[in-house]
Motif scaffolding. Structure first.
Motif, PDB file in Angstrom:
ATOM      1  N   CYS A  10     120.361 -14.282  43.785  1.00  0.00           N
ATOM      2  CA  CYS A  10     119.918 -13.972  45.277  1.00  0.00           C
ATOM      3  C   CYS A  10     121.089 -14.298  45.987  1.00  0.00           C
ATOM      4  CB  CYS A  10     118.635 -14.581  45.604  1.00  0.00           C
ATOM      5  SG  CYS A  10     117.059 -13.826  44.671  1.00  0.00           S
ATOM      6  N   GLY A  13     123.847 -12.031  45.478  1.00  0.00           N
ATOM      7  CA  GLY A  13     123.560 -10.774  45.911  1.00  0.00           C
ATOM      8  C   GLY A  13     123.609 -10.595  47.434  1.00  0.00           C
ATOM      9  N   ALA A  17     126.294  -8.239  49.315  1.00  0.00           N
ATOM     10  CA  ALA A  17     125.757  -7.185  50.209  1.00  0.00           C
ATOM     11  C   ALA A  17     126.283  -7.394  51.813  1.00  0.00           C
ATOM     12  CB  ALA A  17     124.364  -6.935  49.960  1.00  0.00           C
ATOM     13  N   SER A  30     129.729  -9.915  43.466  1.00  0.00           N
ATOM     14  CA  SER A  30     128.513  -9.515  42.863  1.00  0.00           C
ATOM     15  C   SER A  30     128.820  -9.350  41.218  1.00  0.00           C
ATOM     16  CB  SER A  30     127.820  -8.588  43.359  1.00  0.00           C
ATOM     17  OG  SER A  30     128.661  -7.386  43.334  1.00  0.00           O
ATOM     18  N   ASN A  48     124.849  -4.528  38.115  1.00  0.00           N
ATOM     19  CA  ASN A  48     125.337  -4.781  39.601  1.00  0.00           C
ATOM     20  C   ASN A  48     125.363  -3.211  40.222  1.00  0.00           C
ATOM     21  OD1 ASN A  48     127.345  -5.875  41.482  1.00  0.00           O
ATOM     22  ND2 ASN A  48     128.708  -4.220  40.960  1.00  0.00           N
ATOM     23  N   ALA A  51     121.701  -2.914  41.934  1.00  0.00           N
ATOM     24  CA  ALA A  51     121.517  -3.631  42.985  1.00  0.00           C
ATOM     25  C   ALA A  51     122.537  -3.025  44.253  1.00  0.00           C
ATOM     26  CB  ALA A  51     121.893  -5.165  42.504  1.00  0.00           C
ATOM     27  N   SER A  52     123.615  -2.760  43.794  1.00  0.00           N
ATOM     28  CA  SER A  52     124.432  -2.518  44.943  1.00  0.00           C
ATOM     29  C   SER A  52     124.112  -0.956  45.598  1.00  0.00           C
ATOM     30  CB  SER A  52     125.819  -2.278  44.554  1.00  0.00           C
ATOM     31  OG  SER A  52     125.939  -1.398  43.276  1.00  0.00           O
ATOM     32  N   MET A 208     118.245  -9.453  42.350  1.00  0.00           N
ATOM     33  CA  MET A 208     119.398  -9.160  43.065  1.00  0.00           C
ATOM     34  C   MET A 208     119.588  -8.090  44.045  1.00  0.00           C
ATOM     35  SD  MET A 208     123.142  -9.066  41.321  1.00  0.00           S
ATOM     36  CE  MET A 208     124.569  -9.565  42.168  1.00  0.00           C
ATOM     37  N   ALA A 209     118.783  -6.981  43.673  1.00  0.00           N
ATOM     38  CA  ALA A 209     118.712  -5.905  44.636  1.00  0.00           C
ATOM     39  C   ALA A 209     118.082  -6.059  45.860  1.00  0.00           C
ATOM     40  CB  ALA A 209     117.826  -4.831  43.883  1.00  0.00           C
ATOM     41  N   MET A 212     120.055  -8.444  47.958  1.00  0.00           N
ATOM     42  CA  MET A 212     121.220  -7.494  48.800  1.00  0.00           C
ATOM     43  C   MET A 212     120.782  -6.291  49.546  1.00  0.00           C
ATOM     44  SD  MET A 212     123.627  -5.887  45.655  1.00  0.00           S
ATOM     45  CE  MET A 212     125.268  -6.972  45.167  1.00  0.00           C
TER      46      MET A 212
END
Length: 252
Positions: A10, A13, A17, A30, A48, A51-52, A208-209, A212
């Protein structure tokens, strides 16, 4: 998945972001972060990207909400980005992307130096409006960077900001908004490929998303509020940091 592991995801991320939504280049945080946490390279790329993509979607929606983008031009450029990304994804299956590293290092240093030395660039919106010349230049930018994002990826957001300012005359805020929306188009294209090839670890990608999404929303609002006075120094720092990182990667 321990609590410490999830918290690490977290933090990585959110930070990535936040920076990426302002000036691009979040991948320098990331992607290495996932690999440090023990995610294998191929799966780190896919995780990645998941999430990105969520983060770039959030940033895009926020820029659109505050009308910090140019729909009249983007309605043409989105197709160029999609086309370029598809070609890039196909090319990465055939070619060695590491050969691009030297070129990207040089370009990143150039972006940093030009932005640093050109004090007035990007402070005022000088875009002349959508015409044939603007559409052609924009399509070239979107196809080339769409291909680059599908093929290699790092620094795509930073390149979008720089080229929209230099070649089309947008200011920093509009360049960031336009670039983030187009970056989302190429991100979702690449994400589909990773998903089809089962290269995403969803137990890591989902927390992680979420982080982000929060970082992207916060960073986008900060960028919209502060404009050039914040985006300029972060763009310079991101470009230099990525160039240094790639030099160390090659030296290993």
């Amino acid at each position: 998945m321990t609590l410490e592991y999830i918290l690490s995801l977290c933090v990585i991320g959110f930070t990535a972001a936040f920076i990426d939504s302002i000036a691009g280049g979040g991948g320098i945080i990331s992607l290495p972060g996932l690999m440090v946490l023990g995610v294998p390279p191929a799966y780190a790329l896919g995780t990645n990207k998941f999430a990105s993509t969520c983060a770039s979607f959030t940033s895009s929606i926020t820029f659109m909400k505050y009308k910090v983008y140019d729909i009249d031009l983007l309605k043409y450029l989105a197709f160029g980005t999609l086309f370029g990304a598809i070609l890039g994804v196909k090319a990465v299956l055939l070619l060695d992307s590491s050969k691009l590293r030297i070129i990207i290092i040089i370009l990143m240093i150039f972006v940093a130096m030009y932005t640093l030395l050109s004090k007035n660039v990007g402070n005022v919106n000088k875009f002349k409006g959508v015409n044939r010349k603007a559409v052609i230049i924009g399509l070239v930018i979107s196809i080339v960077l769409g291909f680059y994002d599908g093929f290699f990826g790092p620094g795509t957001g930073s390149f979008y900001i720089f080229l929209f300012i230099i070649l089309l005359g947008y200011d920093f805020k509009l360049s960031a908004g336009n670039g983030k929306i187009l970056n989302f188009v190429s991100n979702i294209t690449s994400l589909i490929l990773f998903a089809v090839n089962s290269k995403i670890i969803y137990s890591a990608a989902i927390p992680m998303a979420i982080a982000m999404i929060v970082g992207a929303r916060f960073g986008t609002k900060v960028a919209i509020k502060n404009g050039a006075k914040l985006i300029r120094p972060i763009l310079v720092c991101v470009a230099i940091a990525y160039a240094i990182k790639m030099v160390f990667d090659i030296a290993k």
